[in-house]
Scaffold this motif. Structure first.
Motif, short mmCIF file in Angstrom:
data_model
loop_
_atom_site.label_atom_id
_atom_site.label_comp_id
_atom_site.label_asym_id
_atom_site.label_seq_id
_atom_site.Cartn_x
_atom_site.Cartn_y
_atom_site.Cartn_z
N UNK A 34 0.84 -1.19 0.00
CA UNK A 34 0.00 0.00 0.00
C UNK A 34 0.88 1.25 0.00
N UNK A 35 0.38 2.32 -0.62
CA UNK A 35 1.11 3.58 -0.69
C UNK A 35 0.35 4.65 0.07
N UNK A 56 -4.79 7.08 8.48
CA UNK A 56 -4.00 6.87 7.27
C UNK A 56 -4.94 6.72 6.08
N UNK A 57 -4.61 7.39 4.99
CA UNK A 57 -5.33 7.17 3.73
C UNK A 57 -4.29 6.59 2.79
N UNK A 58 -4.57 5.39 2.31
CA UNK A 58 -3.60 4.63 1.52
C UNK A 58 -4.22 4.25 0.17
N UNK A 59 -3.37 3.87 -0.77
CA UNK A 59 -3.85 3.32 -2.04
C UNK A 59 -3.31 1.91 -2.15
N UNK A 60 -4.24 0.97 -2.37
CA UNK A 60 -3.87 -0.42 -2.56
C UNK A 60 -3.40 -0.61 -4.00
N UNK A 64 -7.66 0.82 -5.13
CA UNK A 64 -8.62 1.10 -4.08
C UNK A 64 -8.03 2.08 -3.08
N UNK A 65 -8.82 3.09 -2.71
CA UNK A 65 -8.43 4.00 -1.64
C UNK A 65 -8.85 3.36 -0.33
N UNK A 110 -13.37 2.28 -2.66
CA UNK A 110 -12.84 2.54 -1.32
C UNK A 110 -13.19 1.41 -0.37
N UNK A 111 -12.46 1.38 0.75
CA UNK A 111 -12.81 0.48 1.84
C UNK A 111 -12.27 1.06 3.14
N UNK A 112 -12.80 0.54 4.25
CA UNK A 112 -12.39 0.96 5.57
C UNK A 112 -11.70 -0.21 6.27
#
Length: 132
Positions: A34-35, A56-60, A64-65, A110-112
């Motif tokens: 993840x970034x 944290x907000x990441x990009x898979x 996906x955010x 997106x997902x949580x």
């Protein structure tokens, strides 16, 4: 004789402990591909209150955010770290995530997720809850 209580050198204020937990979670997630997009994204409700915050907000890797809540506890007593993400906390996370997504021309999938840290153990709960 008067004794003055002094915190040990290893004791850290809760904010510092929270930052350390977020650092551990960030490193853990980055090792898994993840970034980082943003850290500690806050939405204010008023001059002295927060309506929501995302740790944290990441990009898979699939685009996906991922909105990540990091919870740390010394041990699993009282339900543990993951159980501490209450319905109220989930609503605040969703609110902040929606606010973040409004900045984007085209919202991505997106997902949580929740990263639960108990002692030295880290558990990554993907899609831990859904937005209502």
């Amino acid at each position: 004789m008067l004794f003055k209580w002094r915190a040990s050198k290893n004791a850290a204020p809760s904010k510092t402990r929270g930052e350390q937990a977020e650092d551990r979670a960030l490193h853990y997630l980055q090792q898994r591909g993840l970034n980082l997009l943003e850290r500690n994204y806050r939405v204010a409700a008023g001059p002295h209150a927060r309506a929501g915050e995302v740790d944290l907000i990441m990009r898979d890797s699939d685009g996906t955010t991922v909105f990540v809540e990091v919870r740390a506890r010394a041990d699993a007593s009282h339900g543990g770290a993951a159980a501490s993400v209450s319905a109220t906390k989930q609503r605040r996370l969703v609110y902040a995530a929606r606010h973040y997504l409004l900045r984007l021309a085209t919202p991505p999938p997106c997902r949580f997720d929740v990263v639960a840290i108990e002692g030295e153990a880290i558990e990554w709960l993907q899609a831990a809850f859904d937005a209502p």
